[in-house]
Design a protein around this motif. Structure first.
Motif, mmCIF file in Angstrom:
data_model
loop_
_atom_site.group_PDB
_atom_site.id
_atom_site.type_symbol
_atom_site.label_atom_id
_atom_site.label_comp_id
_atom_site.label_asym_id
_atom_site.label_seq_id
_atom_site.Cartn_x
_atom_site.Cartn_y
_atom_site.Cartn_z
ATOM 1 N N SER A 1 0.790 -1.232 -0.014
ATOM 2 C CA SER A 1 0.069 0.047 -0.016
ATOM 3 C C SER A 1 0.648 1.171 0.179
ATOM 4 O O SER A 1 1.967 1.325 0.407
ATOM 5 C CB SER A 1 -0.710 -0.048 1.243
ATOM 6 N N TRP A 2 0.342 2.392 -0.346
ATOM 7 C CA TRP A 2 1.030 3.628 -0.500
ATOM 8 C C TRP A 2 0.249 4.858 -0.515
ATOM 9 O O TRP A 2 -0.901 4.578 -0.535
ATOM 10 C CB TRP A 2 2.142 3.828 -1.533
ATOM 11 N N HIS A 3 0.892 5.826 0.054
ATOM 12 C CA HIS A 3 -0.008 7.081 0.282
ATOM 13 C C HIS A 3 0.606 8.293 -0.146
ATOM 14 O O HIS A 3 1.909 8.420 -0.274
ATOM 15 C CB HIS A 3 0.045 7.329 1.819
ATOM 16 N N VAL A 4 -0.213 9.070 -0.761
ATOM 17 C CA VAL A 4 0.302 10.268 -1.381
ATOM 18 C C VAL A 4 -0.279 11.491 -0.607
ATOM 19 O O VAL A 4 -1.163 11.839 0.126
ATOM 20 C CB VAL A 4 -0.145 10.739 -2.824
ATOM 21 N N ILE B 1 -2.144 14.127 3.922
ATOM 22 C CA ILE B 1 -2.238 12.782 3.205
ATOM 23 C C ILE B 1 -3.576 12.797 2.580
ATOM 24 O O ILE B 1 -4.559 12.830 3.321
ATOM 25 C CB ILE B 1 -1.925 11.433 3.992
ATOM 26 N N GLU C 1 -5.969 -4.265 4.336
ATOM 27 C CA GLU C 1 -5.315 -3.239 3.391
ATOM 28 C C GLU C 1 -6.222 -2.788 2.039
ATOM 29 O O GLU C 1 -5.893 -2.516 0.969
ATOM 30 C CB GLU C 1 -3.902 -3.483 2.885
ATOM 31 N N LYS D 1 -8.490 -3.206 -5.154
ATOM 32 C CA LYS D 1 -7.576 -2.670 -4.147
ATOM 33 C C LYS D 1 -7.590 -1.456 -4.233
ATOM 34 O O LYS D 1 -7.302 -0.637 -4.986
ATOM 35 C CB LYS D 1 -6.166 -3.493 -4.592
ATOM 36 N N VAL E 1 -5.411 1.555 -2.957
ATOM 37 C CA VAL E 1 -3.883 1.621 -2.801
ATOM 38 C C VAL E 1 -3.490 1.900 -1.414
ATOM 39 O O VAL E 1 -2.381 1.653 -1.115
ATOM 40 C CB VAL E 1 -2.995 2.434 -3.915
ATOM 41 N N ASP E 2 -4.187 2.866 -0.875
ATOM 42 C CA ASP E 2 -3.715 3.418 0.661
ATOM 43 C C ASP E 2 -4.293 2.431 1.494
ATOM 44 O O ASP E 2 -3.850 2.881 2.765
ATOM 45 C CB ASP E 2 -4.236 4.840 0.744
#
Lengths: 329, 329
Positions: free
Chosen positions: A18-21, A274, B256, B273, B275-276
């Motif tokens: 997973s990722w956060h911007v 975020i 997730e 999914k 992504v965060d």
């Protein structure tokens, strides 16, 4: 404008899970915008990250002139409703002749595990004093009385909220495009990420020898730095990271993944959002910014709990790591 | 490839406060990839959304031939540790001659409020049976005994997990690029979003008159559809949305922010999914896909709780809305 920047990543089994911007800005009281990631002109709701701004009229008006540093810290706090916090807020309210029913923040179960379990065992419902914003609301009540205004102090047209909006727009340097209703029912004024960083730089540079607003800001920062345990609570990011920095920066979280920092020694302010609203990511991102600026030790346990945090499961087995994305901070 | 697609937005005070991006795929057992958003070839960990795949060897091997639909539903469940769930899992384990200590999922506080408060009032610690994966692990123990394999059934080299990997790669149609360790200590094999959707389409099209794998898949889908309350629990998205669809689709969440759906009447599978990793977004997104395909009433209370959900604060005041992003579903 290329959209928000990748700031935080969660890895598991050697793969990105997973990722956060987000958007971030660092503002100097002397030099303006120092650095930014993503789009710092994005309009956001600061949510609880701007409580120190909401507390400015309490002091500028003279209403809170005699307040202790404990009560000033609570006016800027998202406390977790531990006995320490509820005891101080209760005493503050009773000293003012107010009761729990005068609050307009609503009641919710406290985040503090001991107090939450005490309530459950006693079959007691939480009261409004348990609300994480109850210190801010005690300040609102004090300001409202000083202004001889009505009891519905969270109404956007109430003199207390009008004073807060004026202060908010002045320290952010922007006309607010609007407001939302916060979890605690108070209006929450929108601004840009850079506007919020600019406001934090104002707090960072505020001198106790300045005018009424500067003196107010200076007292609030001092109160936050003096009482990290009152601004949030044991185990929480604001409290633990402020302790780790030993008074070098005041920081404050806001719902939906906002985080700000006030750094008096550098006369800079920081703000980040975020975009997905994940607190795990805003905590990691503010830690990364504080490390970048030499304020926070990357190897301190409080840092490593949020940045480079090894994730373990119910049996203590390592499952992954939450870390800074390449290219951020 | 243009990155993930915006799927869910949170609005407050007329302004966009937070938003979520993700990948989604809808796969037809007959026609392959029907539609997609974002990048369906993105590799993800399905987490608990693939429990029905992990349960295939339990039935294919013959180990679980005599299992009731309740136990089969629990083998696919992320239950919330309510008395209903712990009672059934306890009985299953004791019928097998196993005890809580034979589980390898670890203990955590149940999500079910009544059971959690009961434990707190009794000063009791949760046991492994409370773990949301305990039904899956009961199935693992049953399979492991049938295979005459060792007690460490979550070891990726254990015959049970090797059988699961083989089944996983066959139904996803892909060689898994690796695995992560899940919250419950079992290996969780990675695949693409489209691979996961393809696997769900296999389940959707599986016939009780087919071969051993098809029969196994068919029984598991039937068990999930028969017992929405066992797959998750009261108040939870899987349970409430499955009930709202009255048996037309089986759905399953994963940590997730993964969500899958199995739609037997259309012989399609869905996978997504965010992504965060935000569950509020994966729930809204799967609801949007189910509405799009005519399976879920957009005005049903269970839908509106997740999609177009009006956010209220502690005093019941409307603060915002969580909704589908334009262009998604």
């Amino acid at each position: 404008m290329t959209g928000p920047a990748r700031m935080v990543e969660l890895w598991r089994g050697g793969l990105l899970e997973s990722w956060h911007v987000g958007h971030a800005a660092v503002w100097s009281a002397d030099a303006g915008l120092l650095e930014a990631w993503g789009e710092p002109e994005t309009v956001i709701f600061p949510r609880s990250s701007c409580k120190m701004i909401q507390a400015l009229p309490l002091l500028e008006s003279g209403a809170g002139e005699s307040l202790s540093t404990e009560r000033l810290a609570l006016s800027c706090a998202s406390h977790q409703g531990a006995a320490l916090h509820t005891g101080l807020v209760s005493r503050w309210l009773s000293d003012l002749g107010f009761a729990d029913s005068d609050l307009r923040c609503g009641a919710h179960m406290p985040a503090d595990a001991d107090e939450r379990e005490r309530l459950i065992r006693a079959h007691e419902a939480p009261c409004q004093i348990h609300n994480n914003c109850s210190g801010k609301h005690a300040g609102f009540l004090m300001l409202s009385r000083h202004l001889k205004a009505g009891s519905e102090y969270v109404d956007p047209a109430h003199p207390a909220q009008r004073a807060i909006r004026a202060a908010f727009e002045e320290v952010t340097g922007e006309e607010s495009p609007g407001f939302g209703i916060d979890g605690c029912s108070a209006p929450n004024f929108a601004t840009t990420v850079s506007g919020l960083a600019r406001a934090m730089a104002f707090f960072a540079a505020a001198s106790s020898g300045g005018g009424p607003r500067e003196r107010a800001a200076s007292r609030l920062v001092e109160a936050m730095l003096t009482h990290p345990d009152l601004v949030a609570g044991e185990g929480r990011a604001c409290t633990e990271l402020m302790r780790a920095m030993r008074g070098r920066a005041a920081i404050k979280t806001g719902a939906e993944a906002v985080f700000v920092a006030i750094v008096p020694e550098k006369r800079i302010g920081m703000a980040l959002k975020i975009v997905d609203g994940s607190t795990r990511a805003s905590e990691a991102a503010i830690a990364a910014l504080l490390v970048r600026h030499g304020l926070l030790d990357p190897d301190h346990p409080a840092t490593m709990k949020r940045l480079g945090a090894v994730q373990t499961n119910w049996r203590g087995i390592e499952t992954g790591v939450l870390c800074k994305a390449p290219g951020f901070a």
